[in-house]
Motif scaffolding. Structure first.
Motif, PDB file in Angstrom:
ATOM      1  N   LEU A  35     -23.417  -7.530  15.149  1.00 34.73           N
ATOM      2  CA  LEU A  35     -22.162  -7.281  15.860  1.00 34.73           C
ATOM      3  C   LEU A  35     -21.240  -7.114  14.496  1.00 34.73           C
ATOM      4  CD1 LEU A  35     -22.261 -10.427  18.006  1.00 34.73           C
ATOM      5  CD2 LEU A  35     -22.112  -7.447  18.430  1.00 34.73           C
ATOM      6  N   VAL A  36     -19.916  -6.339  14.582  1.00 35.50           N
ATOM      7  CA  VAL A  36     -18.968  -5.815  13.781  1.00 35.50           C
ATOM      8  C   VAL A  36     -17.938  -6.847  14.283  1.00 35.50           C
ATOM      9  CG1 VAL A  36     -17.116  -4.830  12.528  1.00 35.50           C
ATOM     10  CG2 VAL A  36     -19.796  -3.478  13.010  1.00 35.50           C
ATOM     11  N   VAL A  37     -17.573  -8.295  13.622  1.00 36.39           N
ATOM     12  CA  VAL A  37     -16.348  -9.225  13.866  1.00 36.39           C
ATOM     13  C   VAL A  37     -15.696  -8.807  13.611  1.00 36.39           C
ATOM     14  CG1 VAL A  37     -15.746 -11.679  14.715  1.00 36.39           C
ATOM     15  CG2 VAL A  37     -18.251 -10.492  15.144  1.00 36.39           C
ATOM     16  N   PHE A  38     -13.656  -9.129  14.016  1.00 33.94           N
ATOM     17  CA  PHE A  38     -12.953  -8.930  12.813  1.00 33.94           C
ATOM     18  C   PHE A  38     -11.387  -9.337  13.478  1.00 33.94           C
ATOM     19  CE2 PHE A  38     -14.029  -4.637  14.360  1.00 33.94           C
ATOM     20  CZ  PHE A  38     -12.960  -4.606  14.887  1.00 33.94           C
ATOM     21  N   GLY A  39     -10.289  -9.813  13.210  1.00 34.04           N
ATOM     22  CA  GLY A  39      -9.572 -10.183  14.336  1.00 34.04           C
ATOM     23  C   GLY A  39      -8.806 -11.276  13.261  1.00 34.04           C
ATOM     24  N   VAL A  40      -8.307 -12.310  13.467  1.00 32.50           N
ATOM     25  CA  VAL A  40      -7.325 -13.606  14.066  1.00 32.50           C
ATOM     26  C   VAL A  40      -7.894 -15.043  14.659  1.00 32.50           C
ATOM     27  CG1 VAL A  40      -5.407 -11.567  13.187  1.00 32.50           C
ATOM     28  CG2 VAL A  40      -5.608 -13.000  15.571  1.00 32.50           C
ATOM     29  N   VAL A  41      -7.873 -15.821  13.976  1.00 34.26           N
ATOM     30  CA  VAL A  41      -7.572 -16.120  12.258  1.00 34.26           C
ATOM     31  C   VAL A  41      -9.584 -15.983  11.996  1.00 34.26           C
ATOM     32  CG1 VAL A  41      -5.986 -16.982  12.774  1.00 34.26           C
ATOM     33  CG2 VAL A  41      -7.208 -18.237  12.998  1.00 34.26           C
ATOM     34  N   THR A  42      -9.501 -15.977  11.057  1.00 32.98           N
ATOM     35  CA  THR A  42     -10.469 -16.239  10.018  1.00 32.98           C
ATOM     36  C   THR A  42     -11.385 -17.343  10.307  1.00 32.98           C
ATOM     37  OG1 THR A  42      -9.926 -14.125   8.282  1.00 32.98           O
ATOM     38  CG2 THR A  42     -11.740 -15.174   8.162  1.00 32.98           C
ATOM     39  N   ASN A  43     -10.514 -18.593   9.637  1.00 34.86           N
ATOM     40  CA  ASN A  43     -10.678 -19.748   9.459  1.00 34.86           C
ATOM     41  C   ASN A  43     -11.265 -20.239  11.292  1.00 34.86           C
ATOM     42  OD1 ASN A  43      -8.346 -19.182   9.668  1.00 34.86           O
ATOM     43  ND2 ASN A  43      -8.089 -21.291   8.663  1.00 34.86           N
ATOM     44  N   ILE A  44     -10.617 -20.310  12.341  1.00 36.28           N
ATOM     45  CA  ILE A  44     -10.989 -20.586  13.293  1.00 36.28           C
ATOM     46  C   ILE A  44     -11.581 -19.485  14.310  1.00 36.28           C
ATOM     47  CG2 ILE A  44      -9.447 -21.872  14.936  1.00 36.28           C
ATOM     48  CD1 ILE A  44      -7.462 -22.319  13.332  1.00 36.28           C
ATOM     49  N   CYS A  45     -11.212 -18.722  15.120  1.00 32.45           N
ATOM     50  CA  CYS A  45     -11.731 -18.536  16.187  1.00 32.45           C
ATOM     51  C   CYS A  45     -12.675 -17.177  15.597  1.00 32.45           C
ATOM     52  CB  CYS A  45     -10.614 -17.671  17.223  1.00 32.45           C
ATOM     53  SG  CYS A  45      -9.526 -18.468  17.616  1.00 32.45           S
ATOM     54  N   VAL A  46     -12.527 -16.682  14.446  1.00 34.50           N
ATOM     55  CA  VAL A  46     -13.745 -15.689  13.929  1.00 34.50           C
ATOM     56  C   VAL A  46     -14.719 -16.482  13.841  1.00 34.50           C
ATOM     57  CG1 VAL A  46     -13.619 -13.952  12.828  1.00 34.50           C
ATOM     58  CG2 VAL A  46     -11.850 -13.303  13.271  1.00 34.50           C
ATOM     59  N   ARG A  47     -14.399 -17.093  12.926  1.00 27.88           N
ATOM     60  CA  ARG A  47     -15.887 -18.006  12.788  1.00 27.88           C
ATOM     61  C   ARG A  47     -16.274 -18.769  13.744  1.00 27.88           C
ATOM     62  NH1 ARG A  47     -15.253 -22.315   7.106  1.00 27.88           N
ATOM     63  NH2 ARG A  47     -17.379 -22.739   7.590  1.00 27.88           N
ATOM     64  N   GLY A  60      -4.123 -18.663   5.584  1.00 29.38           N
ATOM     65  CA  GLY A  60      -4.052 -19.210   4.310  1.00 29.38           C
ATOM     66  C   GLY A  60      -5.154 -18.697   3.771  1.00 29.38           C
ATOM     67  N   PRO A  61      -4.927 -17.961   2.383  1.00 24.30           N
ATOM     68  CA  PRO A  61      -5.972 -17.266   1.072  1.00 24.30           C
ATOM     69  C   PRO A  61      -7.221 -18.769   0.839  1.00 24.30           C
ATOM     70  CG  PRO A  61      -3.364 -17.643   0.227  1.00 24.30           C
ATOM     71  CD  PRO A  61      -3.209 -17.777   1.156  1.00 24.30           C
ATOM     72  N   ARG A  62      -6.134 -19.979   0.545  1.00 24.50           N
ATOM     73  CA  ARG A  62      -7.987 -20.430   0.860  1.00 24.50           C
ATOM     74  C   ARG A  62      -8.674 -20.620   1.611  1.00 24.50           C
ATOM     75  NH1 ARG A  62      -6.804 -27.122   1.219  1.00 24.50           N
ATOM     76  NH2 ARG A  62      -5.923 -26.082   3.674  1.00 24.50           N
ATOM     77  N   GLU A  63      -7.968 -20.810   3.468  1.00 21.53           N
ATOM     78  CA  GLU A  63      -9.017 -20.715   4.383  1.00 21.53           C
ATOM     79  C   GLU A  63      -9.418 -19.415   4.203  1.00 21.53           C
ATOM     80  OE1 GLU A  63      -6.100 -23.920   4.403  1.00 21.53           O
ATOM     81  OE2 GLU A  63      -5.588 -21.669   4.540  1.00 21.53           O
ATOM     82  N   GLN A  64      -9.006 -17.886   3.768  1.00 18.23           N
ATOM     83  CA  GLN A  64      -9.995 -16.459   4.383  1.00 18.23           C
ATOM     84  C   GLN A  64     -11.837 -16.640   2.906  1.00 18.23           C
ATOM     85  OE1 GLN A  64      -9.420 -14.174   5.926  1.00 18.23           O
ATOM     86  NE2 GLN A  64      -9.593 -12.646   4.805  1.00 18.23           N
ATOM     87  N   GLU A  65     -10.408 -16.854   2.177  1.00 18.63           N
ATOM     88  CA  GLU A  65     -12.199 -17.324   0.560  1.00 18.63           C
ATOM     89  C   GLU A  65     -13.072 -18.876   1.247  1.00 18.63           C
ATOM     90  OE1 GLU A  65     -12.060 -17.669  -3.520  1.00 18.63           O
ATOM     91  OE2 GLU A  65     -10.851 -19.188  -3.083  1.00 18.63           O
ATOM     92  N   SER A  66     -12.529 -20.033   1.603  1.00 18.81           N
ATOM     93  CA  SER A  66     -13.736 -20.439   1.990  1.00 18.81           C
ATOM     94  C   SER A  66     -14.697 -20.120   2.748  1.00 18.81           C
ATOM     95  CB  SER A  66     -13.301 -21.934   2.542  1.00 18.81           C
ATOM     96  OG  SER A  66     -14.234 -22.388   3.081  1.00 18.81           O
ATOM     97  N   SER A  67     -14.337 -19.547   4.232  1.00 20.11           N
ATOM     98  CA  SER A  67     -14.297 -19.405   5.708  1.00 20.11           C
ATOM     99  C   SER A  67     -15.208 -18.293   5.333  1.00 20.11           C
ATOM    100  CB  SER A  67     -13.126 -18.959   6.291  1.00 20.11           C
ATOM    101  OG  SER A  67     -12.735 -19.440   7.068  1.00 20.11           O
ATOM    102  N   LEU A  68     -14.921 -17.123   4.280  1.00 19.88           N
ATOM    103  CA  LEU A  68     -16.098 -15.437   4.118  1.00 19.88           C
ATOM    104  C   LEU A  68     -17.172 -15.944   3.457  1.00 19.88           C
ATOM    105  CD1 LEU A  68     -13.352 -13.346   3.301  1.00 19.88           C
ATOM    106  CD2 LEU A  68     -14.385 -13.352   5.746  1.00 19.88           C
ATOM    107  N   TYR A  69     -16.983 -17.084   2.376  1.00 17.26           N
ATOM    108  CA  TYR A  69     -17.839 -17.697   1.928  1.00 17.26           C
ATOM    109  C   TYR A  69     -18.907 -17.616   2.305  1.00 17.26           C
ATOM    110  CZ  TYR A  69     -20.279 -20.528  -1.428  1.00 17.26           C
ATOM    111  OH  TYR A  69     -21.250 -21.114  -2.545  1.00 17.26           O
ATOM    112  N   ILE A  95     -21.928  -8.289  11.117  1.00 18.04           N
ATOM    113  CA  ILE A  95     -21.288  -8.529   9.841  1.00 18.04           C
ATOM    114  C   ILE A  95     -19.468  -8.210   9.488  1.00 18.04           C
ATOM    115  CG2 ILE A  95     -20.055  -6.269   8.829  1.00 18.04           C
ATOM    116  CD1 ILE A  95     -23.507  -6.043  10.643  1.00 18.04           C
ATOM    117  N   VAL A  96     -18.759  -8.740   8.964  1.00 13.40           N
ATOM    118  CA  VAL A  96     -17.142  -9.400   8.954  1.00 13.40           C
ATOM    119  C   VAL A  96     -16.701  -8.531   7.780  1.00 13.40           C
ATOM    120  CG1 VAL A  96     -15.618 -10.933   8.526  1.00 13.40           C
ATOM    121  CG2 VAL A  96     -17.761 -11.528  10.419  1.00 13.40           C
ATOM    122  N   PRO A  97     -16.052  -7.699   8.521  1.00 17.44           N
ATOM    123  CA  PRO A  97     -15.437  -6.479   7.788  1.00 17.44           C
ATOM    124  C   PRO A  97     -13.637  -8.051   6.787  1.00 17.44           C
ATOM    125  CG  PRO A  97     -15.120  -6.078   9.386  1.00 17.44           C
ATOM    126  CD  PRO A  97     -16.041  -6.607   9.704  1.00 17.44           C
ATOM    127  N   ALA A  98     -13.895  -8.179   5.700  1.00 20.04           N
ATOM    128  CA  ALA A  98     -12.844  -9.242   5.283  1.00 20.04           C
ATOM    129  C   ALA A  98     -11.504  -8.460   5.281  1.00 20.04           C
ATOM    130  CB  ALA A  98     -13.032  -9.554   3.105  1.00 20.04           C
TER     131      ALA A  98
END
Length: 213
Positions: free
Chosen positions: A137-149, A173-182, A163-166
């Motif tokens: 699965l390639v998963v993307f959309g909004v929002v990274t830290n809630i529904c995508v995650r 927010g930037p903090r949530e994006q970085e933390s969730s992708l990490y 696979i998640v294309p960042a």
């Protein structure tokens, strides 16, 4: 980003996408979250349209299914779980839950309606994917830290390679994006970018985790 000691204990095999095994999951790119007049608009959705369109076009050309996820809720529920934490939003059968026109969603593609953050929770997504013999699965959309995650978590739990294309995702927010992708990169899947995913699909190149070990 350097890894913490706990997260450093991981395996990071390279991923090779196979159009016969892969599906592209577009999470909640709906009017309610993107367009003026929506009740929970995420600023800057326009920046996602180009990267997401590149993924969608590549998937279609390769014959990989594109699956559209709609966050949609029924009126009159006594205790709608998402609304317990979030502003009431996304009433089913309204403009709010339609995919934004920018992405060109097709009626003959698969559309999944969800009432919780995860696209897997009590929907038929897992059954549909298994019937299609999909396990990537390639998963993307909004929002990274809630529904995508949440969708990524459940995909991992159900045995899918994720696979998640960042650059095709946005968080609150930037903090949530970085933390969730990490966290996704270290525990649930591979974080990459659109260019790498498209190349992997078209040319068979391997996808590696962008979060360094």
């Amino acid at each position: 980003m350097s890894l913490d000691v706990f997260s450093a204990h991981r395996n990071d095999p390279q991923v090779r996408l196979d159009a016969k095994r892969a599906a592209f999951i577009v999470v909640d790119m709906i009017n309610e979250f993107c367009k003026p007049g929506g009740k929970m608009v995420l600023p800057g959705y326009e920046g996602l349209v180009g990267p997401q369109t590149a993924l969608i076009d590549a998937a279609r050309k390769a014959g990989a299914p594109v699956i559209w996820v709609h966050d949609a809720h029924r009126p009159g529920m006594r205790h709608e779980r998402e609304w317990a934490k979030r502003t009431p939003h996304g009433l089913e059968n309204t403009w709010a839950v339609e995919i934004i026109e920018d992405l060109g969603a097709r009626a003959d593609e698969i559309h999944v309606t969800k009432r919780r953050y995860s696209a897997f929770f009590q929907t038929d997504l897992d059954l549909t994917l298994k019937d299609m013999q999909i396990d990537q699965l390639v998963v993307f959309g909004v929002v990274t830290n809630i529904c995508v995650r949440s969708t990524v978590h459940d995909a991992f739990f159900n045995g899918y390679e994720v696979i998640v294309p960042a650059d095709a995702c946005a968080a609150t927010g930037p903090r949530e994006q970085e933390s969730s992708l990490y966290d996704i990169a270290t525990h649930f899947g591979v974080v990459s970018d659109v260019q790498s995913v498209v190349a992997a699909l078209n040319q068979g190149t391997a996808i590696t985790n962008m979060i360094a070990a």
